[in-house]
Design a protein around this motif. Structure first.
Motif, PDB file in Angstrom:
ATOM      1  N   GLY A 205       7.783 -20.148  -4.541  1.00 29.27           N
ATOM      2  CA  GLY A 205       8.867 -19.906  -3.600  1.00 29.27           C
ATOM      3  C   GLY A 205      10.114 -19.360  -4.263  1.00 29.27           C
ATOM      4  N   ASN A 206      10.967 -18.700  -3.457  1.00 29.50           N
ATOM      5  CA  ASN A 206      12.265 -18.180  -3.912  1.00 29.50           C
ATOM      6  C   ASN A 206      12.144 -17.235  -5.106  1.00 29.50           C
ATOM      7  OD1 ASN A 206      13.580 -19.737  -1.929  1.00 29.50           O
ATOM      8  ND2 ASN A 206      13.649 -21.509  -3.308  1.00 29.50           N
ATOM      9  N   SER A 207      11.069 -16.443  -5.145  1.00 33.61           N
ATOM     10  CA  SER A 207      10.852 -15.518  -6.259  1.00 33.61           C
ATOM     11  C   SER A 207      11.557 -14.193  -6.072  1.00 33.61           C
ATOM     12  CB  SER A 207       9.354 -15.267  -6.451  1.00 33.61           C
ATOM     13  OG  SER A 207       8.666 -16.464  -6.762  1.00 33.61           O
ATOM     14  N   ILE A 208      11.790 -13.784  -4.818  1.00 30.69           N
ATOM     15  CA  ILE A 208      12.439 -12.500  -4.565  1.00 30.69           C
ATOM     16  C   ILE A 208      13.473 -12.649  -3.461  1.00 30.69           C
ATOM     17  CG2 ILE A 208      10.563 -10.992  -5.326  1.00 30.69           C
ATOM     18  CD1 ILE A 208       9.636 -10.801  -2.465  1.00 30.69           C
ATOM     19  N   GLY A 209      14.481 -11.771  -3.493  1.00 30.17           N
ATOM     20  CA  GLY A 209      15.522 -11.784  -2.478  1.00 30.17           C
ATOM     21  C   GLY A 209      15.390 -10.600  -1.539  1.00 30.17           C
ATOM     22  N   LEU A 210      16.479 -10.295  -0.833  1.00 32.61           N
ATOM     23  CA  LEU A 210      16.463  -9.232   0.169  1.00 32.61           C
ATOM     24  C   LEU A 210      16.151  -7.874  -0.456  1.00 32.61           C
ATOM     25  CD1 LEU A 210      16.954  -8.297   3.086  1.00 32.61           C
ATOM     26  CD2 LEU A 210      19.387  -8.098   2.509  1.00 32.61           C
ATOM     27  N   LEU A 211      16.847  -7.531  -1.547  1.00 36.13           N
ATOM     28  CA  LEU A 211      16.625  -6.228  -2.179  1.00 36.13           C
ATOM     29  C   LEU A 211      15.202  -6.107  -2.707  1.00 36.13           C
ATOM     30  CD1 LEU A 211      17.638  -3.504  -3.183  1.00 36.13           C
ATOM     31  CD2 LEU A 211      18.487  -4.653  -5.252  1.00 36.13           C
ATOM     32  N   GLY A 212      14.746  -7.134  -3.398  1.00 33.35           N
ATOM     33  CA  GLY A 212      13.394  -7.097  -3.949  1.00 33.35           C
ATOM     34  C   GLY A 212      12.349  -6.964  -2.863  1.00 33.35           C
ATOM     35  N   SER A 213      12.552  -7.661  -1.756  1.00 34.05           N
ATOM     36  CA  SER A 213      11.612  -7.593  -0.645  1.00 34.05           C
ATOM     37  C   SER A 213      11.593  -6.200  -0.022  1.00 34.05           C
ATOM     38  CB  SER A 213      11.988  -8.636   0.408  1.00 34.05           C
ATOM     39  OG  SER A 213      11.052  -8.669   1.460  1.00 34.05           O
ATOM     40  N   ALA A 214      12.781  -5.604   0.165  1.00 30.34           N
ATOM     41  CA  ALA A 214      12.855  -4.257   0.725  1.00 30.34           C
ATOM     42  C   ALA A 214      12.206  -3.235  -0.200  1.00 30.34           C
ATOM     43  CB  ALA A 214      14.309  -3.876   0.988  1.00 30.34           C
ATOM     44  N   VAL A 215      12.408  -3.401  -1.502  1.00 27.63           N
ATOM     45  CA  VAL A 215      11.799  -2.497  -2.487  1.00 27.63           C
ATOM     46  C   VAL A 215      10.283  -2.576  -2.413  1.00 27.63           C
ATOM     47  CG1 VAL A 215      11.422  -2.177  -4.969  1.00 27.63           C
ATOM     48  CG2 VAL A 215      13.737  -2.374  -4.084  1.00 27.63           C
ATOM     49  N   ILE A 216       9.749  -3.776  -2.254  1.00 26.67           N
ATOM     50  CA  ILE A 216       8.299  -3.929  -2.128  1.00 26.67           C
ATOM     51  C   ILE A 216       7.791  -3.221  -0.875  1.00 26.67           C
ATOM     52  CG2 ILE A 216       6.501  -5.643  -1.592  1.00 26.67           C
ATOM     53  CD1 ILE A 216       7.885  -7.490  -3.609  1.00 26.67           C
ATOM     54  N   GLY A 217       8.542  -3.315   0.226  1.00 24.49           N
ATOM     55  CA  GLY A 217       8.148  -2.627   1.445  1.00 24.49           C
ATOM     56  C   GLY A 217       8.116  -1.121   1.269  1.00 24.49           C
ATOM     57  N   VAL A 218       9.159  -0.550   0.646  1.00 25.34           N
ATOM     58  CA  VAL A 218       9.203   0.893   0.403  1.00 25.34           C
ATOM     59  C   VAL A 218       8.088   1.307  -0.541  1.00 25.34           C
ATOM     60  CG1 VAL A 218      10.563   2.774  -0.592  1.00 25.34           C
ATOM     61  CG2 VAL A 218      11.677   1.066   0.857  1.00 25.34           C
ATOM     62  N   SER A 219       7.895   0.525  -1.586  1.00 24.78           N
ATOM     63  CA  SER A 219       6.888   0.856  -2.593  1.00 24.78           C
ATOM     64  C   SER A 219       5.485   0.887  -2.018  1.00 24.78           C
ATOM     65  CB  SER A 219       6.954  -0.160  -3.737  1.00 24.78           C
ATOM     66  OG  SER A 219       5.889   0.054  -4.644  1.00 24.78           O
ATOM     67  N   THR A 220       5.163  -0.089  -1.168  1.00 21.39           N
ATOM     68  CA  THR A 220       3.823  -0.147  -0.606  1.00 21.39           C
ATOM     69  C   THR A 220       3.526   1.078   0.240  1.00 21.39           C
ATOM     70  OG1 THR A 220       3.990  -2.563  -0.563  1.00 21.39           O
ATOM     71  CG2 THR A 220       2.217  -1.580   0.719  1.00 21.39           C
ATOM     72  N   VAL A 221       4.524   1.597   0.936  1.00 23.47           N
ATOM     73  CA  VAL A 221       4.333   2.803   1.742  1.00 23.47           C
ATOM     74  C   VAL A 221       4.121   4.035   0.861  1.00 23.47           C
ATOM     75  CG1 VAL A 221       5.413   4.322   3.443  1.00 23.47           C
ATOM     76  CG2 VAL A 221       5.681   1.852   3.636  1.00 23.47           C
ATOM     77  N   ALA A 222       4.732   4.052  -0.323  1.00 21.01           N
ATOM     78  CA  ALA A 222       4.613   5.173  -1.271  1.00 21.01           C
ATOM     79  C   ALA A 222       5.136   6.478  -0.661  1.00 21.01           C
ATOM     80  CB  ALA A 222       3.167   5.352  -1.733  1.00 21.01           C
ATOM     81  N   PRO A 223       6.442   6.580  -0.436  1.00 23.15           N
ATOM     82  CA  PRO A 223       6.985   7.730   0.291  1.00 23.15           C
ATOM     83  C   PRO A 223       6.714   9.086  -0.361  1.00 23.15           C
ATOM     84  CG  PRO A 223       8.744   6.418  -0.706  1.00 23.15           C
ATOM     85  CD  PRO A 223       7.500   5.618  -0.811  1.00 23.15           C
ATOM     86  N   VAL A 224       6.832   9.192  -1.685  1.00 21.19           N
ATOM     87  CA  VAL A 224       6.615  10.495  -2.325  1.00 21.19           C
ATOM     88  C   VAL A 224       5.157  10.916  -2.208  1.00 21.19           C
ATOM     89  CG1 VAL A 224       6.784  11.797  -4.484  1.00 21.19           C
ATOM     90  CG2 VAL A 224       8.546  10.138  -3.902  1.00 21.19           C
ATOM     91  N   TYR A 225       4.247   9.965  -2.407  1.00 19.67           N
ATOM     92  CA  TYR A 225       2.820  10.261  -2.237  1.00 19.67           C
ATOM     93  C   TYR A 225       2.522  10.672  -0.794  1.00 19.67           C
ATOM     94  CZ  TYR A 225      -1.821   9.007  -0.646  1.00 19.67           C
ATOM     95  OH  TYR A 225      -3.018   9.009  -0.001  1.00 19.67           O
ATOM     96  N   CYS A 226       3.078   9.922   0.173  1.00 26.62           N
ATOM     97  CA  CYS A 226       2.843  10.254   1.583  1.00 26.62           C
ATOM     98  C   CYS A 226       3.355  11.651   1.921  1.00 26.62           C
ATOM     99  CB  CYS A 226       3.516   9.228   2.483  1.00 26.62           C
ATOM    100  SG  CYS A 226       2.652   7.636   2.573  1.00 26.62           S
TER     101      CYS A 226
END
Length: 517
Positions: free
Chosen positions: A27-48
């Motif tokens: 628990g409590n391993s990531i905050g708001l920024l880290g969570s948002a970064v994971i969301g962007v990363s999973t989508v892979a915008p440049v690859y898409c």
């Protein structure tokens, strides 16, 4: 040995009255920024962008930005559903857990299966793309065509792909803290290079450097200007794929600071970053080279499946063009690593609630991650990609085309689950009526419509690679076949774990929200 003894995480879990339980994650391993970064990363915008800019332009022409907006709408509406459900039940099983709570164990199990199989398909595709760009980048750096051509050697390609999958699995295995550190660097590189591409493309457009350049028109943002519904539908399907993956923020909810609110906020931030990136890049590219079918035009069939490979040098020059290749590699590699998050945690939750074998509920004692589920996902991805590559490239391509069916399937179910789960809240306030009812239902209906249209189109053998099975398109056979495979596995698990399927483990309904008559 009893079932409880087989679950080493049982000592640090807690179960609520309706069956929702902790899994022993860190628990409590990531905050708001880290969570948002994971969301962007999973989508892979440049690859898409490099893989769909050309295809979308080929379908809808200069209305590509409008289609990007149209694809954003159902995803935004579904994101509201995820946010509201996460506030009430912050469980890493997300779609699986929530649809069980709303519709019961059978619908919930199939929803979880849709997420798992979609993720495995995406992981294999990302690994293949990352491998191709690894050798392309190596060839650019060394100035050797022979090095770049190593990607065409099937044995080298598969071995490199397996090595990348193993590396991504190892990082995910070590926990969210390790994942977060890697992702800050990779996502930062993607967004910086993408911004640089946009600036240089706008400069080229201003100087009229390329013959196919176009003048901006507000009609580019009008989806009704698309020439035919068939073209719009095809473009919309591509656009929806470009947003898929933002829900990784939610599957990490039990490891996030403020698990009830932070993941939902992070998902909305990720969505805004994505739509902004897609619109600015799409507009800048069209201004610079247009959407023609020849030369550098985005819809050129010779380059439409990998636009940045064609535009990197002309738009950015050789040195900065190499940086764009690195960004695509970083995008695919980053997404490959974070995409393990949703599949591993969904499998963990399904196992914790006895919907899958108990061994997948094991959490690593030191890293507090679903170790066995993560490794299994990595092995399944590697085996799937290697076998498909050796057997048939056409089958591999058609499997990727079938991905849209899985995405619409589990997103739509989750959206409908939100409205049903909160049905007793909808009359309490305008906010509840909108965010818990109307918006999720609209999002679910839009995705259900895309699901139905895609299913219809898949029947045609011309869809995808053009191959067929007994006169039926192979994409249809693969897509429906994978869903039916899930149904078969569910029936097997129902015999092995009757308690879950009888509703005695995770209780359907909303006892905490019910208002007594």
């Amino acid at each position: 040995m009893t079932q409880t003894a087989m679950r080493p995480e049982a000592h640090d879990t807690a179960t609520t009255g309706d069956g929702v339980r902790g899994k022993g994650l860190g628990g409590n391993s990531i905050g708001l920024l880290g969570s948002a970064v994971i969301g962007v990363s999973t989508v892979a915008p440049v690859y898409c962008l490099t893989s769909t800019l050309g295809s979308t332009a080929g379908e809808v022409g200069l209305q590509m930005p409008a289609v990007f907006l149209a694809g954003f709408l159902p995803m935004l509406l579904v994101a509201f559903a995820y946010r509201e459900l996460n506030k009430a039940v912050p469980d890493c099983g997300t779609s699986f857990t929530w649809t069980v709570k709303a519709f019961g164990p059978h619908v919930g199990w199939m929803c979880g299966w849709g997420l798992v199989i979609a993720t495995v398909i995406v992981l294999s595709n990302l690994a293949g793309v990352a491998t191709s760009y690894f050798w392309l980048l190596a060839g650019e750096i060394t100035g050797s065509g022979a090095v770049a051509d190593l990607d065409g050697n099937k044995a080298v390609h598969i071995l490199t792909c397996l090595a990348l999958i193993a590396g991504a699995t190892a990082i995910s295995y070590r926990g969210m803290t390790t994942t977060k550190g890697v992702q800050y660097a990779l996502v930062g590189l993607q967004l910086v290079v993408l911004a640089l591409f946009v600036v240089l493309a706008l400069h080229k457009a201003r100087t009229g450097a390329f013959p196919g350049h176009a003048d901006f028109s507000w009609s580019w943002l009008n989806p009704f200007a698309v020439q035919s519904f068939a073209s719009f539908s095809a473009g919309l399907s591509l656009s929806i794929f470009m947003y898929w993956g933002w829900d990784a923020c939610l599957t990490a909810n039990e490891e996030t600071v403020g698990s009830e609110k932070t993941p939902g906020r992070a998902a909305l931030i990720a969505m805004v970053v994505l739509v902004g990136s897609y619109l600015t890049t799409g507009v800048a590219a069209q201004l610079a080279v247009g959407s023609g079918t020849s030369g550098l035009g985005l819809a050129n069939p010779d380059t439409s499946d990998n636009v940045f490979a064609a535009l990197a040098g002309p738009v950015m020059g050789h040195a900065l063009g190499i940086l764009l290749f690195a960004a695509v590699l970083a995008s695919a590699a980053a997404s490959l690593q974070t995409t393990f998050i949703p599949v591993a945690r969904t499998v963990l939750a399904m196992s914790a609630y006895q919907a899958l074998p108990a061994s997948y509920a094991r959490v690593h004692e030191r890293f507090r991650t679903p170790g066995r589920a993560t490794v299994t996902a990595g092995v399944a991805t590697g085996v799937f990609y290697a076998v498909m590559s050796l057997l048939s490239e056409h089958v591999l391509v058609d499997t990727i085309y079938a991905l849209g069916l899985m995405i619409c399937f589990y997103y739509a179910l989750t959206a409908f689950a939100c409205a049903w789960y909160f049905r007793r809240d909808l009359a309490r306030s305008v906010r509840d009526a909108l965010f818990k009812g109307l918006f999720p239902v609209l999002g679910g209906l839009l995705l259900a419509a895309v699901f139905g249209k895609t299913l219809y189109d898949m029947w045609n053998p011309a869809y995808g690679s053009g191959s067929a099975v007994l006169g039926v398109g192979s994409v249809f056979v693969i897509g429906v076949g994978l869903l039916l495979l899930g149904l078969v596995i569910m029936l097997v698990m129902r015999r092995r774990s009757p308690a879950f399927f009888q509703g005695r483990v995770l209780t359907a309904g909303t006892p905490a929200l019910v208002v007594e008559d």
